[in-house]
Design a protein around this motif. Structure first.
Motif, PDB file in Angstrom:
ATOM      1  N   LYS A  84      42.961  31.562  38.128  1.00  0.00           N
ATOM      2  CA  LYS A  84      44.232  30.885  37.904  1.00  0.00           C
ATOM      3  C   LYS A  84      44.023  29.413  37.549  1.00  0.00           C
ATOM      4  O   LYS A  84      44.812  28.834  36.783  1.00  0.00           O
ATOM      5  CB  LYS A  84      45.087  30.995  39.170  1.00  0.00           C
ATOM      6  N   ALA A  85      42.950  28.814  38.090  1.00  0.00           N
ATOM      7  CA  ALA A  85      42.685  27.387  37.839  1.00  0.00           C
ATOM      8  C   ALA A  85      41.960  27.142  36.526  1.00  0.00           C
ATOM      9  O   ALA A  85      41.757  25.982  36.138  1.00  0.00           O
ATOM     10  CB  ALA A  85      41.865  26.814  38.989  1.00  0.00           C
ATOM     11  N   GLU A  90      45.162  29.660  31.281  1.00  0.00           N
ATOM     12  CA  GLU A  90      46.465  29.210  31.762  1.00  0.00           C
ATOM     13  C   GLU A  90      47.642  29.964  31.134  1.00  0.00           C
ATOM     14  O   GLU A  90      48.537  30.441  31.847  1.00  0.00           O
ATOM     15  CB  GLU A  90      46.628  27.710  31.504  1.00  0.00           C
ATOM     16  N   GLU A  91      47.662  30.086  29.837  1.00  0.00           N
ATOM     17  CA  GLU A  91      48.792  30.714  29.166  1.00  0.00           C
ATOM     18  C   GLU A  91      48.884  32.199  29.507  1.00  0.00           C
ATOM     19  O   GLU A  91      49.969  32.712  29.811  1.00  0.00           O
ATOM     20  CB  GLU A  91      48.657  30.537  27.646  1.00  0.00           C
ATOM     21  N   LYS A  92      47.760  32.889  29.486  1.00  0.00           N
ATOM     22  CA  LYS A  92      47.760  34.326  29.753  1.00  0.00           C
ATOM     23  C   LYS A  92      48.118  34.650  31.198  1.00  0.00           C
ATOM     24  O   LYS A  92      48.642  35.734  31.486  1.00  0.00           O
ATOM     25  CB  LYS A  92      46.400  34.928  29.401  1.00  0.00           C
ATOM     26  N   LEU A  93      47.820  33.726  32.112  1.00  0.00           N
ATOM     27  CA  LEU A  93      48.048  33.995  33.536  1.00  0.00           C
ATOM     28  C   LEU A  93      49.262  33.255  34.096  1.00  0.00           C
ATOM     29  O   LEU A  93      49.415  33.155  35.316  1.00  0.00           O
ATOM     30  CB  LEU A  93      46.804  33.622  34.347  1.00  0.00           C
ATOM     31  N   LYS A  94      50.119  32.765  33.227  1.00  0.00           N
ATOM     32  CA  LYS A  94      51.240  31.946  33.700  1.00  0.00           C
ATOM     33  C   LYS A  94      52.166  32.711  34.643  1.00  0.00           C
ATOM     34  O   LYS A  94      52.792  32.124  35.533  1.00  0.00           O
ATOM     35  CB  LYS A  94      52.029  31.386  32.517  1.00  0.00           C
ATOM     36  N   VAL A  98      48.644  34.100  42.574  1.00  0.00           N
ATOM     37  CA  VAL A  98      47.334  33.935  43.204  1.00  0.00           C
ATOM     38  C   VAL A  98      47.297  34.777  44.477  1.00  0.00           C
ATOM     39  O   VAL A  98      48.188  34.664  45.326  1.00  0.00           O
ATOM     40  CB  VAL A  98      47.054  32.462  43.546  1.00  0.00           C
ATOM     41  N   VAL A  99      46.284  35.615  44.601  1.00  0.00           N
ATOM     42  CA  VAL A  99      46.148  36.481  45.770  1.00  0.00           C
ATOM     43  C   VAL A  99      44.701  36.487  46.252  1.00  0.00           C
ATOM     44  O   VAL A  99      43.780  36.131  45.507  1.00  0.00           O
ATOM     45  CB  VAL A  99      46.584  37.931  45.457  1.00  0.00           C
ATOM     46  N   THR A 100      44.523  36.886  47.503  1.00  0.00           N
ATOM     47  CA  THR A 100      43.184  37.051  48.075  1.00  0.00           C
ATOM     48  C   THR A 100      43.110  38.423  48.720  1.00  0.00           C
ATOM     49  O   THR A 100      44.110  39.155  48.803  1.00  0.00           O
ATOM     50  CB  THR A 100      42.885  35.984  49.144  1.00  0.00           C
ATOM     51  N   GLU A 285      36.329  25.939  32.981  1.00  0.00           N
ATOM     52  CA  GLU A 285      36.434  26.832  31.824  1.00  0.00           C
ATOM     53  C   GLU A 285      35.145  27.601  31.571  1.00  0.00           C
ATOM     54  O   GLU A 285      35.145  28.566  30.794  1.00  0.00           O
ATOM     55  CB  GLU A 285      36.762  26.024  30.567  1.00  0.00           C
ATOM     56  N   PHE A 286      34.068  27.203  32.223  1.00  0.00           N
ATOM     57  CA  PHE A 286      32.746  27.726  31.882  1.00  0.00           C
ATOM     58  C   PHE A 286      32.119  28.617  32.959  1.00  0.00           C
ATOM     59  O   PHE A 286      31.035  29.138  32.777  1.00  0.00           O
ATOM     60  CB  PHE A 286      31.793  26.560  31.588  1.00  0.00           C
TER      61      PHE A 286
END
Length: 308
Positions: A84-85, A90-94, A98-100, A285-286
């Motif tokens: 999520k971070a 960002e756009e695809k997961l908007k 967030v879950v654990t 991002e990496f």
């Protein structure tokens, strides 16, 4: 005479009954609807066969594999905080939550039809009561086979294989161009600063290492081979950083952590730094080695090394 007629009459009755039965069966067969396509498939997981949706619509990923699922155009309703971070996601997961592995009530509310995670997640039994839950051991198979396995799990094996074949071709061709430009023996190292600790990486721990070392076959510094190749990573101090720095350095940085080590004389005197051969990347991002991240990493390396 009556006894002689009895047997033929009995045979005739049997033939009539049989014919009626066959006609009835034919009529039933001709009017019966076609058998519905199965709504589940059996995936051969690490822990044995498991029934999963043939066309999953609401997937929860608890670790590492969000990019693999998104690359295959499958909807995610819940993901881990690291995914999520990721600014690149960002756009695809908007719309994803967030879950654990411990937020069971939240996962129930998301109504997933499939849950995916690493083999070390907690509450697998409880998660399995919510939806079919499949786990993978990180590093048990290579990074491309891992994507193929997720393709099988999502009933999209052909799409996964097509991407793998295309990616390997593109990465290897780029590697040949890069080696032709910088030299066969020129070394590259991948270094990261996270939570006030420096790390160097081997050839299978994300951060672009799979591309640089496995596909492009770029040279790894001897010290990195010695300390990081087996486990995938090695924590080091600033004092010994020059020993692990290659002719080129991919520096994975997190803007939220202390990067003051770059202001030290030790860092400034590293040849790669002096020669302007340090390529900085956004660590968030990496991190991963899913198709979306790998394509992003490959473009970055082509641009950085070749100026394309």
């Amino acid at each position: 005479m009556k006894k002689q007629l009895l047997i033929p009459l009995t045979l005739l009755l049997l033939l009539i009954i049989s014919a009626c039965g066959n006609n009835s069966a034919e009529k039933e067969g001709s009017s019966a609807p076609e058998e519905k396509k199965s709504e589940t498939i059996t995936y051969q997981s690490e822990n044995g066969p498991i029934e999963v949706p043939a066309d999953p619509q609401r997937v929860v990923v608890l670790s590492s594999f969000a990019g693999n699922v998104m690359a295959l155009d499958v909807n995610l309703v819940g993901v881990d905080s690291w995914s999520k971070a990721n600014p690149h996601f960002e756009e695809k997961l908007k719309d994803a939550e967030v879950v654990t592995d411990e937020s069971l009530e939240k996962i129930i509310e998301l109504e997933p039809d499939l849950i995916i995670g690493l083999s070390n997640i907690k509450n697998v039994d409880k998660l399995s009561e919510i939806a079919p839950t499949v786990t993978f051991t990180y590093g048990k198979v290579d990074y491309l086979t891992q994507h193929l396995e997720i393709g099988k799990l999502l009933n999209k094996e052909e799409e996964a294989q097509a991407w793998i074949d295309d990616f390997k071709k593109r990465a290897q061709e780029a590697g040949q161009e890069i080696k032709a430009k910088i030299g066969e023996d020129t070394t590259v190292s991948v270094i990261e600063n996270w939570d006030k600790q420096l790390y160097v990486y081997g050839d299978n721990w994300g951060r672009g290492t799979e591309i640089l070392y496995q596909e492009m076959k770029l040279a790894m510094p001897e010290k990195v081979k010695e300390m990081a190749l087996k486990d995938g990573w090695y924590a080091l101090s600033l004092e010994v950083l020059p020993e692990f720095a290659g002719d080129y350095v991919i520096l994975s940085k997190d803007a939220d952590t202390d990067n003051s080590f770059q202001e030290t004389e030790t860092y400034k005197n590293i040849p790669a730094v002096k020669n302007n051969q340090v390529f900085e990347v956004n660590a968030k991002e990496f991190y991963f080695n899913d198709p979306l991240t790998l394509d992003y990493q490959l473009d970055f390396f082509i641009n950085s090394f070749l100026g394309k």
